[in-house]
Design a protein around this motif. Structure first.
Motif, PDB file in Angstrom:
ATOM      1  N   THR A   3       0.846  -1.194   0.000  1.00 56.60           N
ATOM      2  CA  THR A   3       0.000   0.000   0.000  1.00 56.60           C
ATOM      3  C   THR A   3       0.882   1.246   0.000  1.00 56.60           C
ATOM      4  N   GLN A   6       2.798   1.439   3.263  1.00 55.12           N
ATOM      5  CA  GLN A   6       3.880   0.454   3.331  1.00 55.12           C
ATOM      6  C   GLN A   6       5.062   0.846   2.455  1.00 55.12           C
ATOM      7  N   THR A  15       3.968   9.726   3.114  1.00 53.01           N
ATOM      8  CA  THR A  15       2.914   9.313   2.181  1.00 53.01           C
ATOM      9  C   THR A  15       2.554  10.430   1.198  1.00 53.01           C
ATOM     10  N   ASP A  36      -7.607   3.208  -4.092  1.00 53.67           N
ATOM     11  CA  ASP A  36      -6.330   2.899  -3.454  1.00 53.67           C
ATOM     12  C   ASP A  36      -5.273   2.517  -4.480  1.00 53.67           C
ATOM     13  N   TRP A  37      -4.020   2.836  -4.142  1.00 49.44           N
ATOM     14  CA  TRP A  37      -2.882   2.488  -4.977  1.00 49.44           C
ATOM     15  C   TRP A  37      -2.152   1.301  -4.371  1.00 49.44           C
ATOM     16  N   PHE A  38      -1.619   0.437  -5.251  1.00 48.86           N
ATOM     17  CA  PHE A  38      -0.843  -0.716  -4.815  1.00 48.86           C
ATOM     18  C   PHE A  38       0.429  -0.793  -5.654  1.00 48.86           C
TER      19      PHE A  38
END
Length: 71
Positions: A3, A6, A15, A36-38
């Motif tokens: 994430t 992370q 972030t 959300d971004w991964f």
């Protein structure tokens, strides 16, 4: 997959900085799912890119040295 939080901890940055890199398209392999971004586990840290060339000195002599009069 990691994430935003992370990947920021892994790279040692904030972030908001990760989100800036995302806006600039500088993170390879980033995928957006919903809101959300991964990121892949092995995503490389974005390379530094300079926005403008570094200024160079055009003077051949230091401005603090006395100049010689023309002969």
């Amino acid at each position: 997959m990691l994430t935003v939080k992370q990947i920021a901890e892994k790279w040692g940055i904030s972030t908001p900085r990760v989100h800036q890199y995302l806006r600039e398209g500088r993170i390879e392999g980033a995928v957006k799912m919903g809101r959300d971004w991964f990121f892949p586990e092995d995503a490389p840290f974005p390379a530094y890119r300079r926005a403008w060339p570094r200024p160079t000195s055009h003077a051949t002599e230091s401005p603090h040295e006395p100049q010689q009069p023309p002969q």
